[in-house]
Design a protein around this motif. Structure first.
Motif, mmCIF file in Angstrom:
data_model
loop_
_atom_site.group_PDB
_atom_site.id
_atom_site.type_symbol
_atom_site.label_atom_id
_atom_site.label_comp_id
_atom_site.label_asym_id
_atom_site.label_seq_id
_atom_site.Cartn_x
_atom_site.Cartn_y
_atom_site.Cartn_z
ATOM 1 N N ASN B 44 66.191 41.397 4.557
ATOM 2 C CA ASN B 44 65.792 41.699 5.931
ATOM 3 C C ASN B 44 66.103 40.575 6.886
ATOM 4 O O ASN B 44 65.988 40.744 8.087
ATOM 5 C CB ASN B 44 64.287 41.963 5.987
ATOM 6 C CG ASN B 44 63.991 43.429 5.809
ATOM 7 O OD1 ASN B 44 64.897 44.241 5.892
ATOM 8 N ND2 ASN B 44 62.749 43.757 5.569
ATOM 9 N N ARG B 49 72.053 38.626 6.515
ATOM 10 C CA ARG B 49 72.864 39.824 6.753
ATOM 11 C C ARG B 49 74.145 39.483 7.489
ATOM 12 O O ARG B 49 75.223 40.004 7.145
ATOM 13 C CB ARG B 49 72.064 40.797 7.611
ATOM 14 C CG ARG B 49 71.326 41.762 6.825
ATOM 15 C CD ARG B 49 71.056 42.962 7.647
ATOM 16 N NE ARG B 49 70.423 43.925 6.791
ATOM 17 C CZ ARG B 49 70.197 45.158 7.111
ATOM 18 N NH1 ARG B 49 70.545 45.568 8.295
ATOM 19 N NH2 ARG B 49 69.635 45.958 6.269
ATOM 20 N N CYS B 116 71.281 43.619 13.799
ATOM 21 C CA CYS B 116 70.027 43.222 13.158
ATOM 22 C C CYS B 116 68.993 42.814 14.195
ATOM 23 O O CYS B 116 67.831 43.240 14.155
ATOM 24 C CB CYS B 116 70.330 42.072 12.196
ATOM 25 S SG CYS B 116 68.900 41.309 11.482
ATOM 26 N N GLU B 119 67.803 45.804 16.260
ATOM 27 C CA GLU B 119 66.941 46.728 15.512
ATOM 28 C C GLU B 119 65.564 46.129 15.279
ATOM 29 O O GLU B 119 64.546 46.819 15.324
ATOM 30 C CB GLU B 119 67.592 47.064 14.171
ATOM 31 C CG GLU B 119 66.773 48.017 13.370
ATOM 32 C CD GLU B 119 67.575 48.696 12.293
ATOM 33 O OE1 GLU B 119 68.808 48.546 12.296
ATOM 34 O OE2 GLU B 119 66.962 49.368 11.465
ATOM 35 N N LYS B 120 65.515 44.814 15.032
ATOM 36 C CA LYS B 120 64.215 44.179 14.848
ATOM 37 C C LYS B 120 63.416 44.206 16.137
ATOM 38 O O LYS B 120 62.203 44.398 16.121
ATOM 39 C CB LYS B 120 64.404 42.731 14.405
ATOM 40 C CG LYS B 120 64.439 42.589 12.926
ATOM 41 C CD LYS B 120 64.121 41.185 12.504
ATOM 42 C CE LYS B 120 64.037 41.155 10.997
ATOM 43 N NZ LYS B 120 63.951 39.822 10.470
ATOM 44 N N ALA B 121 64.088 44.030 17.273
ATOM 45 C CA ALA B 121 63.358 43.995 18.532
ATOM 46 C C ALA B 121 62.850 45.380 18.901
ATOM 47 O O ALA B 121 61.733 45.534 19.388
ATOM 48 C CB ALA B 121 64.262 43.439 19.641
ATOM 49 N N ARG B 122 63.690 46.410 18.677
ATOM 50 C CA ARG B 122 63.277 47.755 19.067
ATOM 51 C C ARG B 122 62.353 48.395 18.053
ATOM 52 O O ARG B 122 61.630 49.332 18.388
ATOM 53 C CB ARG B 122 64.509 48.649 19.226
ATOM 54 C CG ARG B 122 65.306 48.363 20.448
ATOM 55 C CD ARG B 122 66.465 49.313 20.511
ATOM 56 N NE ARG B 122 66.046 50.647 20.908
ATOM 57 C CZ ARG B 122 66.396 51.752 20.291
ATOM 58 N NH1 ARG B 122 67.167 51.683 19.234
ATOM 59 N NH2 ARG B 122 66.005 52.918 20.702
ATOM 60 N N ALA B 123 62.385 47.929 16.810
ATOM 61 C CA ALA B 123 61.568 48.502 15.724
ATOM 62 C C ALA B 123 61.869 49.979 15.526
ATOM 63 O O ALA B 123 61.009 50.764 15.186
ATOM 64 C CB ALA B 123 60.073 48.296 15.979
ATOM 65 N N LYS B 124 63.119 50.354 15.766
ATOM 66 C CA LYS B 124 63.527 51.740 15.542
ATOM 67 C C LYS B 124 64.881 51.727 14.870
ATOM 68 O O LYS B 124 65.650 50.778 15.012
ATOM 69 C CB LYS B 124 63.663 52.474 16.870
ATOM 70 C CG LYS B 124 62.497 53.364 17.196
ATOM 71 C CD LYS B 124 62.933 54.336 18.249
ATOM 72 C CE LYS B 124 61.982 54.254 19.415
ATOM 73 N NZ LYS B 124 62.336 55.256 20.424
ATOM 74 N N HIS B 125 65.197 52.810 14.172
ATOM 75 C CA HIS B 125 66.490 52.865 13.490
ATOM 76 C C HIS B 125 67.247 54.080 14.000
ATOM 77 O O HIS B 125 67.007 55.186 13.547
ATOM 78 C CB HIS B 125 66.268 52.952 11.982
ATOM 79 C CG HIS B 125 67.527 52.965 11.202
ATOM 80 N ND1 HIS B 125 68.208 51.833 10.880
ATOM 81 C CD2 HIS B 125 68.238 53.983 10.668
ATOM 82 C CE1 HIS B 125 69.278 52.147 10.190
ATOM 83 N NE2 HIS B 125 69.317 53.450 10.040
#
Lengths: 85, 172
Positions: B44, B49, B116, B119-125
């Protein structure tokens, strides 16, 4: 008395056991509610893969942290005995 | 992707006694061990990554550079012997594939890091992460040509990465 009582004063053994049981039930309920809430909020129902991806991981981190804070805050407010607004 | 939740039968198997003939074997819930959690935490990490993606991109660039270099016409220069021509061609192929390797490595690194972080900031995929990461990569790579080139590079690379993502998602 030969040995000091391990329970706080004024509490019998049965009362302590029932208090522990209530505490345990409360904790189990909290865990179940927490897991269910954060799962419904964070995990997309279209299961495309078996592993949690990064967005879901950070969502779950934030969800658990907020839930815990809210839980602590509400518990404090209730235990302080304030009248409801 | 590695299947981390292998279903291994833990605990004693219940024997089917007379009245419970329809009793199914219920496996106990297997919580992830601390090693599994740590392994997931390693993957993670954005830096891990990005570096992995950069290395893979570099490898891909190397392969592509060698392949395309081999397709070029060999230069026929009469002033050099065959061995010298071979050495010269090999050096040119190596130089080109090294350039290609660097380009692809940077591209992979920037794309993976951007995706990465977003995606971590938005907490959405979803695909918005891919589009933003593609825009950042394309824009940063063609930023030398001025703002207009950066915009075109951003849009082009974002479209390309969204298409690639959709293509790969259809087969899962």
């Amino acid at each position: 008395m030969a040995s000091p009582s391990p329970y706080p004063p004024g509490v019998t053994k049965e009362q302590a056991i029932s208090m522990a049981q209530m505490e345990m039930e409360y904790r189990v309920e909290l865990f179940n509610k927490l897991a269910q809430t954060c799962f419904h909020k964070c995990v997309d129902k279209k299961y495309k893969e078996a592993e949690l991806n990064m967005g879901e991981n950070s969502c779950i981190d934030r969800c658990v942290s907020k839930y815990w804070q809210v839980n602590g805050m509400v518990g404090q407010l209730l235990s302080a005995g304030k009248p409801p607004m | 992707m590695a299947d981390s939740s292998a279903a291994e039968p833990t605990g004693p198997t219940p024997s089917t006694v007379g009245s419970d003939e329809n009793a199914t074997q219920i496996q106990p819930i297997r919580m992830p061990t601390i090693e599994e959690i740590r392994a997931q935490e390693v993957w993670n990490n954005c830096a891990v990554r990005a570096v992995t993606s950069g290395v893979m991109g570099g490898g891909l660039g190397l392969m592509m550079g060698l392949f395309l270099g081999a397709l070029d016409n060999p230069i026929t220069n009469d002033t050099m012997t065959a061995r010298q021509q071979f050495v010269f061609t090999a050096k040119q192929m190596g130089q080109r594939s090294w350039n290609s390797c660097k380009t692809f490595a940077v591209m992979g690194l920037v794309f993976s890091a951007a995706e990465c972080i977003v995606e971590k900031a938005r907490a959405k995929h979803d695909t918005t992460n891919t589009a933003i990461a593609g825009c950042v990569t394309g824009g940063s790579m063609s930023a030398r040509g001025g703002p207009k080139a950066a915009c075109i590079g951003c849009a082009g690379f974002a479209t390309f990465s969204v298409l690639i993502e959709k293509f790969f998602d259809r087969h899962t």
